[in-house]
Enzyme design. Structure first.
Site, PDB file in Angstrom:
ATOM      1  CG  HIS A   1      -0.172   0.125   2.531  1.00 18.95           C
ATOM      2  ND1 HIS A   1       0.541  -0.926   3.056  1.00 18.95           N
ATOM      3  CD2 HIS A   1      -0.030   1.155   3.411  1.00 18.95           C
ATOM      4  CE1 HIS A   1       1.096  -0.555   4.202  1.00 18.95           C
ATOM      5  NE2 HIS A   1       0.769   0.708   4.437  1.00 18.95           N
TER       6      HIS A   1
ATOM      7  CG  ASP B   1       1.551   5.175   4.683  1.00 16.63           C
ATOM      8  OD1 ASP B   1       1.241   3.995   4.937  1.00 16.63           O
ATOM      9  OD2 ASP B   1       2.685   5.638   4.883  1.00 16.63           O
TER      10      ASP B   1
ATOM     11  CG  HIS C   1       5.106   0.967   3.021  1.00 19.47           C
ATOM     12  ND1 HIS C   1       4.528   2.111   2.530  1.00 19.47           N
ATOM     13  CD2 HIS C   1       4.588   0.784   4.265  1.00 19.47           C
ATOM     14  CE1 HIS C   1       3.703   2.620   3.428  1.00 19.47           C
ATOM     15  NE2 HIS C   1       3.718   1.827   4.483  1.00 19.47           N
TER      16      HIS C   1
ATOM     17  NE  ARG D   1       3.487   6.568   9.248  1.00 20.92           N
ATOM     18  CZ  ARG D   1       2.842   5.990   8.255  1.00 20.92           C
ATOM     19  NH1 ARG D   1       2.921   4.699   8.070  1.00 20.92           N
ATOM     20  NH2 ARG D   1       2.091   6.703   7.454  1.00 20.92           N
TER      21      ARG D   1
END
Length: 298
Positions: free
Chosen positions: A102, A104, A239, A253
């Site tokens: 995907h 994000d 990723h 993150r």
């Protein structure tokens, strides 16, 4: 110490398609000039890895803010002191593991621009992450298929986050606002339907494109160590986390706000497909989003 120019850095390419490991900079004290050099390296390599950084939350946030406004995750709204900073934990492969290919939050009108992730706890074996170069995947399509994809749009939704009512329609091919390169902008996790094709045609083409971008020759695979920072350009990569580990895996993150994906051709090239079959019900969410976006642009 901060750096003054690229000669201060050790830059090691990790694959023929994308990815570089960077040493010679302490991100906790990076300044605006450092961020500019890192930004240029990111445009070149698409995903960067900085081992042995060990940033605390405030240092992580400060580094991220060099690259733009930070955002909280739209579907991770649990209470926390710093909304733009979040952790994902998984144990034995269960929990916060993004184990489908995907880009994000492509179900948003403005998907994220950059992600900056730190591995805090890593399993002894497994839990690697792969990234794919969506520009190279586009470039290596046949010319007729590139031309077709340039004129198509696709509906993305947040069903994987249990929010199927959240969605947006984006071009199948987007143009990077800084490099000018075209990239495929559909993924197996969030993309539901190509607007201009029938359901059967969409299934065939989406299946081909999402499998195409996952080919090993377009990818880099990274083995984490605790304290490594990864930074990637969400506009031209996808990723995937390998859910093959035992033990604990925890990442932290921050995410830099996105921009409006720009198409490779003047859109719409064709009208949305009006299904006349018994499967027309599948198009309901897509048709609703089309009306919302048409009204917003009118």
């Amino acid at each position: 110490m901060a750096m003054t120019d690229l000669s201060d850095l050790e830059v090691r390419k990790l694959s023929g398609s994308l990815g570089a490991e960077i040493r010679g900079v302490e991100l906790r004290v990076a300044d605006g000039d450092d961020a500019g050099l890192i930004h240029d390296l990111l445009l070149e390599h698409m995903v960067l890895f900085f081992p042995e950084q060990h940033l605390d939350a405030d240092e992580h946030l400060a580094f991220g803010r060099h690259f733009g406004e930070l955002e909280s995750h739209p579907n991770l709204d649990f209470e926390r002191e710093r909304p733009e900073f979040f952790e994902l934990r998984a144990t034995g492969g269960e929990g916060g593991v993004a184990d489908e290919w995907h880009s994000d939050i492509t179900f948003e009108a403005h998907p994220s621009k950059f992600a900056i992730l730190q591995a805090r706890v890593v399993p002894e074996v497994g839990g690697d992450t792969l990234w794919s170069n969506a520009c190279k995947a586009y470039d290596e399509l046949s010319a007729p298929l590139r031309e077709l994809c340039d004129g198509l749009t696709a509906y993305h939704d947040a069903s994987p986050h249990l929010r199927p009512e959240r969605g947006h329609i984006h071009p199948v091919v987007r143009v990077h606002p800084e490099t000018g390169r075209r990239s495929l902008f559909v993924n197996e996790h969030f993309t539901r339907r190509i607007v201009e094709l029938s359901d059967a045609e969409s299934t065939l083409l989406l299946g081909h494109l999402t499998r195409w971008i996952q080919q090993p020759r377009f990818t880099v695979r990274y083995r984490w160590s605790a304290g490594t920072i990864a930074m990637w350009d969400n506009r031209c990569t996808q990723h995937h986390v390998l859910n093959d580990f035992e033990g604990e895996r925890m990442i932290q993150r921050v995410t830099v706000m996105g921009d409006d994906p720009q198409p490779a051709a003047s859109l719409p090239r064709w009208e949305p497909h009006g299904s006349k079959t018994a499967g027309f019900w599948r198009d309901g969410d897509m048709r609703r989003q089309l009306k919302i976006q048409h009204a917003a642009s009118a």
